[in-house]
Design an enzyme around this catalytic site. Sequence first.
Site, short mmCIF file in Angstrom:
data_model
loop_
_atom_site.label_atom_id
_atom_site.label_comp_id
_atom_site.label_asym_id
_atom_site.label_seq_id
_atom_site.Cartn_x
_atom_site.Cartn_y
_atom_site.Cartn_z
N ASP A 48 -2.58 6.61 -3.43
CA ASP A 48 -1.44 5.96 -2.81
C ASP A 48 -0.94 4.85 -3.72
O ASP A 48 -1.45 4.65 -4.82
CB ASP A 48 -1.78 5.45 -1.41
CG ASP A 48 -2.72 4.25 -1.42
OD1 ASP A 48 -3.45 4.07 -2.41
OD2 ASP A 48 -2.74 3.49 -0.43
N SER A 108 0.81 -1.22 0.00
CA SER A 108 0.00 0.00 0.00
C SER A 108 0.84 1.27 0.00
O SER A 108 1.58 1.53 -0.95
CB SER A 108 -0.96 -0.04 1.20
OG SER A 108 -1.89 1.00 1.14
N ASP A 160 -5.95 2.42 -3.32
CA ASP A 160 -7.19 2.35 -2.55
C ASP A 160 -7.40 3.58 -1.68
O ASP A 160 -8.40 3.68 -0.96
CB ASP A 160 -7.26 1.07 -1.71
CG ASP A 160 -6.14 0.94 -0.68
OD1 ASP A 160 -5.30 1.86 -0.60
OD2 ASP A 160 -6.11 -0.09 0.03
N ASP A 213 -1.11 1.63 -3.96
CA ASP A 213 -1.95 0.56 -4.50
C ASP A 213 -3.33 1.03 -4.92
O ASP A 213 -4.17 0.24 -5.33
CB ASP A 213 -2.05 -0.62 -3.52
CG ASP A 213 -2.94 -0.33 -2.33
OD1 ASP A 213 -3.01 0.86 -1.92
OD2 ASP A 213 -3.54 -1.27 -1.78
#
Length: 444
Positions: free
Chosen positions: A240, A101, A244, A242
């Site tokens: 960000d 992430s 999400d 990833d």
Amino acid sequence: MARKYFGTDGVRGRVGEGAITPEFVLKLGWAVGQVFAREGRSKVLIGKDTRISGYMFESALEAGLVAAGVDVLLLGPMPTPAIAYLTRTFQARAGIVISASHNPYYDNGIKFFSADGTKLPDELEIAIEEAIDISMTTVESAKLGKVRRIDDAAGRYIEYCKSTGQTGLSLAGLKIVLDCANGATYHVAPAVFSELGAQTIVMGANPDGLNINAGVGSTHPADMQARVVQECADFGIAFDGDGDRVVFADASGELVDGDELLYIIAAEQLRRGERCEGVVGTLMSNLGFELALKALGVSFERAQVGDRYVKERMNALGWALGGENSGHIICGDVSTTGDGIVAALKVVQAVRASGKSLLELRAPVKKFPQIMQNIRIQKPMDLNHSELRAAVGQVELELAGRGRVLLRASGTEPLVRVMVEGENGAQVADLCQRLSDKVQKLSS
């Protein structure tokens, strides 16, 4: 039942240490395959973000799953919410995300989505952990899993994102700065917004395996904020690593966080005559955000920090909107998990439909000063330590019922997060520093 390997969001850590090694990930893939193979032939999707170790862990997972007799569909670099969506559309048994992430490139992790695009149920996680601890075997050659790559994965997800907006939504005339964090949205987000007609100025879209989240993206939005002002853009959007999470900057370059974005989405639903029974936030959600929602007549509830807990509370209440001030926003009417691009489109649609600027739409949220410090610790810390409880009690006494204190251990890093919120910014800063000093002292 306590987890041995899984945290609140799968397995995460520094590459080469603990569970984040090719040996463990090979075994993890095999254990997943063992559990799913009990129900007959299964297929599993694998996607990843852009960090350099993703290729290594993709191969390890693939080998483990195939050895257990599970078919594998490889998506390549894709946002986490895209993997949740594609798991549903391909009717796969599960989706696996290789990502850490918002963490730096030298971290990585493995997390899972169930067949319906939500987190794996507890019983499956427990069964996988049990399978990790048994000896690995390989099915006979005729029963080995098969592997193929989904070449149109990005195109499928782009069309899905566009479909979540209002029919006929056009962003023509809008000038938007997009910061893709050199992460998984680099080849998706620019296409979504440009195909809807916006003029896009793209940054953070040249991943090299090492620069994910490095000075860019939702956790480092300063350059995006400055670029908005420099380019005289309508606003900026930062994801960000990833994909999400999302935050915005208004035309003046001021940051618009997840609390304010949730407010804008809820207010737009009401303006359009749609239902919005309530919004789920977290213990970190700003008190000013809660009060602004109540002024709209919208109920608000707090969950533990973490999208898993937000989603669980949304399900329990039957509400369709929730998220975190970090920008992890779940639009349950169209998505099963936090989706930065989908949430961003909801906000941009509110700008376009209302005829108001982002600055005007966020104005009703009068945020209380809130300061958080991350204290790095060398070993697990007892947050119920009597001396620490006494310090917290003293801070709460000084806030006199007009603020909040929160201490919590990070679920992904060796950190204790200290948050103090109140009406007086100087007082909040002083109280937060005092508590942080206490945590630092007790953790040494």
